[in-house]
Design an enzyme around this catalytic site. Sequence first.
Site, PDB file in Angstrom:
ATOM      1  N   GLY A 103      84.088 139.811  69.258  1.00 14.37           N
ATOM      2  CA  GLY A 103      85.119 139.198  70.093  1.00 14.37           C
ATOM      3  C   GLY A 103      85.158 137.683  69.979  1.00 14.37           C
ATOM      4  O   GLY A 103      84.608 137.113  69.035  1.00 14.37           O
TER       5      GLY A 103
ATOM      6  N   LEU B  74      87.867 136.121  69.284  1.00 14.79           N
ATOM      7  CA  LEU B  74      88.455 136.213  67.939  1.00 14.79           C
ATOM      8  C   LEU B  74      89.043 134.884  67.482  1.00 14.79           C
ATOM      9  O   LEU B  74      89.594 134.121  68.276  1.00 14.79           O
ATOM     10  CB  LEU B  74      89.540 137.299  67.927  1.00 14.79           C
TER      11      LEU B  74
ATOM     12  N   GLU C 236      90.648 132.913  63.508  1.00 19.84           N
ATOM     13  CA  GLU C 236      91.378 133.241  62.279  1.00 19.84           C
ATOM     14  C   GLU C 236      90.494 133.965  61.252  1.00 19.84           C
ATOM     15  O   GLU C 236      90.993 134.732  60.443  1.00 19.84           O
ATOM     16  CB  GLU C 236      91.997 131.958  61.701  1.00 19.84           C
TER      17      GLU C 236
ATOM     18  N   HIS D  87      88.231 136.318  61.910  1.00 22.85           N
ATOM     19  CA  HIS D  87      88.344 137.744  62.252  1.00 22.85           C
ATOM     20  C   HIS D  87      89.745 138.270  61.905  1.00 22.85           C
ATOM     21  O   HIS D  87      89.891 139.359  61.363  1.00 22.85           O
ATOM     22  CB  HIS D  87      88.168 137.953  63.763  1.00 22.85           C
TER      23      HIS D  87
ATOM     24  N   GLY E  14      82.959 139.974  56.813  1.00 21.06           N
ATOM     25  CA  GLY E  14      83.177 138.654  56.226  1.00 21.06           C
ATOM     26  C   GLY E  14      81.989 138.179  55.402  1.00 21.06           C
ATOM     27  O   GLY E  14      80.833 138.433  55.740  1.00 21.06           O
TER      28      GLY E  14
ATOM     29  N   GLN F 139      74.321 139.681  55.900  1.00 26.39           N
ATOM     30  CA  GLN F 139      74.671 140.854  56.700  1.00 26.39           C
ATOM     31  C   GLN F 139      75.509 141.840  55.885  1.00 26.39           C
ATOM     32  O   GLN F 139      75.325 143.060  55.965  1.00 26.39           O
ATOM     33  CB  GLN F 139      75.454 140.390  57.933  1.00 26.39           C
TER      34      GLN F 139
ATOM     35  N   ARG G 299      81.035 130.689  67.721  1.00 29.90           N
ATOM     36  CA  ARG G 299      80.128 129.693  68.290  1.00 29.90           C
ATOM     37  C   ARG G 299      80.697 128.271  68.186  1.00 29.90           C
ATOM     38  O   ARG G 299      80.253 127.385  68.899  1.00 29.90           O
ATOM     39  CB  ARG G 299      78.765 129.746  67.605  1.00 29.90           C
TER      40      ARG G 299
HETATM   41  P1  AMP Z   1      81.296 138.402  64.567  1.00 30.19           P
HETATM   42  O1  AMP Z   1      82.305 138.574  65.651  1.00 30.19           O
HETATM   43  O2  AMP Z   1      80.775 137.028  64.442  1.00 30.19           O
HETATM   44  O3  AMP Z   1      80.237 139.471  64.585  1.00 30.19           O
HETATM   45  O4  AMP Z   1      82.097 138.633  63.208  1.00 30.19           O
HETATM   46  C1  AMP Z   1      82.797 139.827  62.970  1.00 30.19           C
HETATM   47  C2  AMP Z   1      83.174 139.884  61.506  1.00 30.19           C
HETATM   48  O5  AMP Z   1      84.008 138.781  61.189  1.00 30.19           O
HETATM   49  C3  AMP Z   1      81.954 139.786  60.582  1.00 30.19           C
HETATM   50  O6  AMP Z   1      82.140 140.670  59.490  1.00 30.19           O
HETATM   51  C4  AMP Z   1      81.978 138.363  60.143  1.00 30.19           C
HETATM   52  O7  AMP Z   1      81.380 138.131  58.892  1.00 30.19           O
HETATM   53  C5  AMP Z   1      83.472 138.102  60.067  1.00 30.19           C
HETATM   54  N1  AMP Z   1      83.746 136.671  60.180  1.00 30.19           N
HETATM   55  C6  AMP Z   1      83.341 135.831  61.167  1.00 30.19           C
HETATM   56  N2  AMP Z   1      83.715 134.569  60.890  1.00 30.19           N
HETATM   57  C7  AMP Z   1      84.355 134.616  59.698  1.00 30.19           C
HETATM   58  C8  AMP Z   1      84.962 133.621  58.856  1.00 30.19           C
HETATM   59  N3  AMP Z   1      84.998 132.331  59.188  1.00 30.19           N
HETATM   60  N4  AMP Z   1      85.517 134.025  57.698  1.00 30.19           N
HETATM   61  C9  AMP Z   1      85.486 135.332  57.327  1.00 30.19           C
HETATM   62  N5  AMP Z   1      84.926 136.303  58.074  1.00 30.19           N
HETATM   63  C10 AMP Z   1      84.369 135.961  59.233  1.00 30.19           C
END
Ligand code: AMP
Length: 282
Positions: free
Chosen positions: A31, A33, A35, A37, A149, A155, A189
């Site tokens: 969450g 969210l 760009e 995501h 991502g 990961q 973050r």
């Molecule tokens: P998170 O909410 O941080 O767990 O991220 C959810 C998904 O979004 C994960 O697969 C992340 O790698 C991807 N993600 C987060 N930030 C980015 C970004 N700046 N560019 C591409 N993918 C992202």
Amino acid sequence: MQLFETEIEFTQHLEGLRADNLKIGMVPTMGALHEGHLTLVKRAALENDRVVVSIFVNPTQFNNEEDLRKYPTDHDRDIGLLKGISEKIDLFRPLTAEVYPYGIQAGQYELGALETRMEGAFRPGHFQGVATVVERLLRIAKPDRAYFGEKDYQQLLIIRRLAQIKGLDVEIIGCPIVREANGLAMSSRNERLSKRLREKSGLIYRSLRSAKELFGTKSALEVKEWVREKYEVVPELDLEYFEIADATTLEPVVKNNYSDKCRAFIAVYANGIRLIDNIALN
Ligand code: AMP
């Protein structure tokens, strides 16, 4: 867009979709969210008949209580953003007891050397928590494709391995990193950074770009030293690690071997907020 909070309602809905032979893409998130995501969600919407986005802040992958407590949430905004993308999207936002019906505990996965390096070394138990929640979410939703991502490159490799060792019938798709105007990789973050620190943090991507250039002429050790010195003169940014590693095994690169794919990885603290990034070197 339909919102599901329980496993039973969500799986009933998905069974209906599968009975109609629809291809399902999944984007697991925590969450808040942005760009980054949304780019994953848009790609999933292009490549599948339906998309399920999950929002769940997974307690077992946080090794730092404060980081978990301060993790940003904004459900109304998230829903608004997803509605603006496509009508194909449904949202799964389970309560903790739905994801962990038998108690909040990580499983045990044989992730090999992939989990001992970098993020794994500095965040003990993190990837066991990630594997636990991703396996659970993928088993609930049974998507045809799941999107992750490259921002969290380690990961992504761990999840590919998870799918392999657990025999999960899903295509894992990695997507490029989305950045802010100054190059800072988008992250939930980042919202916790002051305007000034957000600007300062542009150094993270700039140093990765320079590392990439230097990698053509200098040894991996020299590049590492060069990056370390860069951060020594910036009091606002604390370098946790900078590593050059094989893009498949994550083994640290000692001698530059241009036939293998290498990647640079970095973790930096900005006023206590942990930021990570990475770049392909060749
Ligand atoms: P998170 O909410 O941080 O767990 O991220 C959810 C998904 O979004 C994960 O697969 C992340 O790698 C991807 N993600 C987060 N930030 C980015 C970004 N700046 N560019 C591409 N993918 C992202």
